[in-house]
Design an enzyme around this catalytic site. Structure first.
Site, PDB file in Angstrom:
ATOM      1  N   CYS A   1       2.920   9.616   3.745  1.00 39.79           N
ATOM      2  CA  CYS A   1       4.060   8.769   3.390  1.00 39.79           C
ATOM      3  C   CYS A   1       3.719   7.315   3.688  1.00 39.79           C
ATOM      4  CB  CYS A   1       5.308   9.220   4.157  1.00 39.79           C
ATOM      5  SG  CYS A   1       6.831   8.524   3.501  1.00 39.79           S
TER       6      CYS A   1
ATOM      7  N   CYS B   1      13.751  15.353   1.469  1.00 42.61           N
ATOM      8  CA  CYS B   1      13.628  13.901   1.270  1.00 42.61           C
ATOM      9  C   CYS B   1      14.579  13.383   0.181  1.00 42.61           C
ATOM     10  CB  CYS B   1      12.189  13.544   0.913  1.00 42.61           C
ATOM     11  SG  CYS B   1      11.948  11.770   0.727  1.00 42.61           S
TER      12      CYS B   1
ATOM     13  N   CYS C   1       3.433  16.413   0.739  1.00 43.49           N
ATOM     14  CA  CYS C   1       4.315  16.154   1.891  1.00 43.49           C
ATOM     15  C   CYS C   1       4.996  17.423   2.403  1.00 43.49           C
ATOM     16  CB  CYS C   1       5.362  15.129   1.487  1.00 43.49           C
ATOM     17  SG  CYS C   1       6.493  14.762   2.823  1.00 43.49           S
TER      18      CYS C   1
ATOM     19  N   GLU D   1      -2.166   2.262  21.527  1.00 44.70           N
ATOM     20  CA  GLU D   1      -0.860   1.925  20.961  1.00 44.70           C
ATOM     21  C   GLU D   1      -0.717   0.420  20.735  1.00 44.70           C
ATOM     22  OE1 GLU D   1       1.761   3.559  19.715  1.00 44.70           O
ATOM     23  OE2 GLU D   1       0.562   5.364  19.859  1.00 44.70           O
TER      24      GLU D   1
ATOM     25  N   CYS E   1       3.775  12.334  -2.364  1.00 49.25           N
ATOM     26  CA  CYS E   1       4.849  13.299  -2.114  1.00 49.25           C
ATOM     27  C   CYS E   1       4.421  14.738  -2.387  1.00 49.25           C
ATOM     28  CB  CYS E   1       6.072  12.945  -2.941  1.00 49.25           C
ATOM     29  SG  CYS E   1       6.667  11.292  -2.556  1.00 49.25           S
TER      30      CYS E   1
HETATM   31 FE1  SF4 Z   1       7.553  10.297   2.042  1.00 50.82          FE
HETATM   32 FE2  SF4 Z   1       9.628  11.653   1.063  1.00 50.82          FE
HETATM   33 FE3  SF4 Z   1       7.408  11.462  -0.366  1.00 50.82          FE
HETATM   34 FE4  SF4 Z   1       7.457  12.912   1.852  1.00 50.82          FE
HETATM   35  S1  SF4 Z   1       8.577  13.279  -0.012  1.00 50.82           S
HETATM   36  S2  SF4 Z   1       5.841  11.475   1.229  1.00 50.82           S
HETATM   37  S3  SF4 Z   1       8.827  11.757   3.140  1.00 50.82           S
HETATM   38  S4  SF4 Z   1       8.737   9.800   0.243  1.00 50.82           S
END
Ligand code: SF4
Length: 351
Positions: A190, A205, A199, A35, A196
């Site tokens: 992200c 989002c 995602c 970390e 996206c």
């Molecule tokens: Fe990031 Fe939103 Fe794109 Fe997902 S949808 S990668 S959370 S910006």
């Protein structure tokens, strides 16, 4: 469990990172070291440093008993050396106050040098599966996009709002996986450039809905960085060893070994005479290089000075030593000094 957590956990089971070295034999010590290394540095860079560090210091006691030079040596190149010094200090505290066992109470962890709120939470969640909220740079990026948070996340009000949101999203179970999952999402899908279409939490989002993904997180309001200049002396003795000085324990490059710096208003001959008793007849200015800190640029001009007498006039002292570039000692060196020494070494080999 919220839909967000469920989606994230399902994604992590399939696509998350499960083979990072600190995920196996997941002790608090190993998680802690990882970390701290990851605070300013990407996973791919950290892995070899982590492996070497753990090889050198396999447990808290070995780290607590190590000399600072050894610790800084294994950190050389990773930057932000205060992290290494704090890690070392904290290991000594754990050794003396907690019998070498990493503390388990949040406040005790938070009180250790170099550990902030998010890091303390990340260590305890990953090492013991306890519920703690984390908010590192990756999580901030995910949340500012998920909730389309306007304004710079370093601003106190916005940061508090992000802590609140992070808390609401953190589930009560599966903390090890959730903590890793949200960090992984911010580090991979992200990231600065968002992917996206891959995602798992795209449906919730806000930034994606608004088609404003690249607007978040807001950048820090910019100030131009000032430029400072310094002359670094590369003093080579008749054995072709180079004089290094240990920097004071705190401040820039604290505790590392660096080249002596000469104030701009003092002539080179005068400096060498007063400091070393050297009569300099010749010196050579080498190409300048720039090193950028978070608060300023440092323009470094190395000046090569070779002794023309069989000098060892400068006795080694606690804060000075002659460095043999052919058989280097294990010392912590700032990155630009390492670069200069490598160049000089190559020059010596070829000439
Ligand atoms: Fe990031 Fe939103 Fe794109 Fe997902 S949808 S990668 S959370 S910006």
């Amino acid at each position: 469990m919220s839909t967000f957590s469920r989606q994230l956990l399902a994604w992590h089971a399939q696509h998350g990172r499960h083979d990072l070295p600190w995920q196996h034999d997941r002790t608090a010590y190993r998680v802690w070291v990882s970390e701290i290394m990851l605070q300013q540095t990407q996973v791919a860079t950290v892995i070899p440093y982590f492996d070497k560090f753990i090889q050198g210091f396999p447990d808290i006691s070995s780290l607590a008993n190590a000399a600072e030079d050894e610790v800084l040596h294994l950190w050389t190149g990773l930057g932000y050396y205060a992290r290494a010094r704090n890690l070392h200090k904290a290991a000594k505290t754990i050794h003396s106050e907690y019998q070498g066992v990493f503390p388990r109470k949040f406040d005790e962890v938070l009180a250790l040098p170099g550990i902030g709120r998010s890091t303390a939470g990340a260590i305890l969640a990953q090492a013991y599966g306890e519920r703690h909220v984390i908010l590192d740079g990756n999580v901030k990026r995910v949340l500012t996009r998920q909730f389309a948070i306007e304004g710079w996340p370093g601003n106190k009000t916005i940061e508090n709002q992000l802590w609140q949101l992070a808390d609401e999203l953190t589930p009560k179970q599966e903390l090890v996986n959730y903590t890793q999952a949200i960090m992984d999402l911010g580090a991979t899908v992200c990231g600065r450039k968002a992917h996206c279409s891959d995602c798992p939490v795209q449906s919730s989002c806000q930034a994606f809905k608004l088609e404003r993904v690249n607007d978040f997180p807001y950048s820090k309001p910019r100030k131009a960085l000032p430029v400072r200049e310094t002359d670094m002396l590369v003093l080579v003795n008749s054995d072709k060893h180079i004089l290094l000085e240990k920097r004071p324990p705190s401040g820039i490059w604290g505790g590392l070994w660096s080249l002596p710096e000469k104030p701009g208003n003092v002539a080179l001959a005068e400096w060498c005479d007063k400091q070393l008793g050297w009569k300099v007849q010749e010196s050579q200015q080498l190409d300048s290089l720039r090193h950028t800190f978070s608060h300023y640029h440092l323009d470094i001009t190395p000046i090569l000075v070779q002794a023309n007498t069989p000098v060892n006039a400068v006795m080694e002292a606690n804060n000075r030593l002659w460095y043999n570039t052919q058989q280097p000692e294990k010392l912590g060196l700032p990155a630009p000094v390492l670069k200069i020494l490598k160049q000089i070494n190559e020059g010596m080999e070829h000439g």
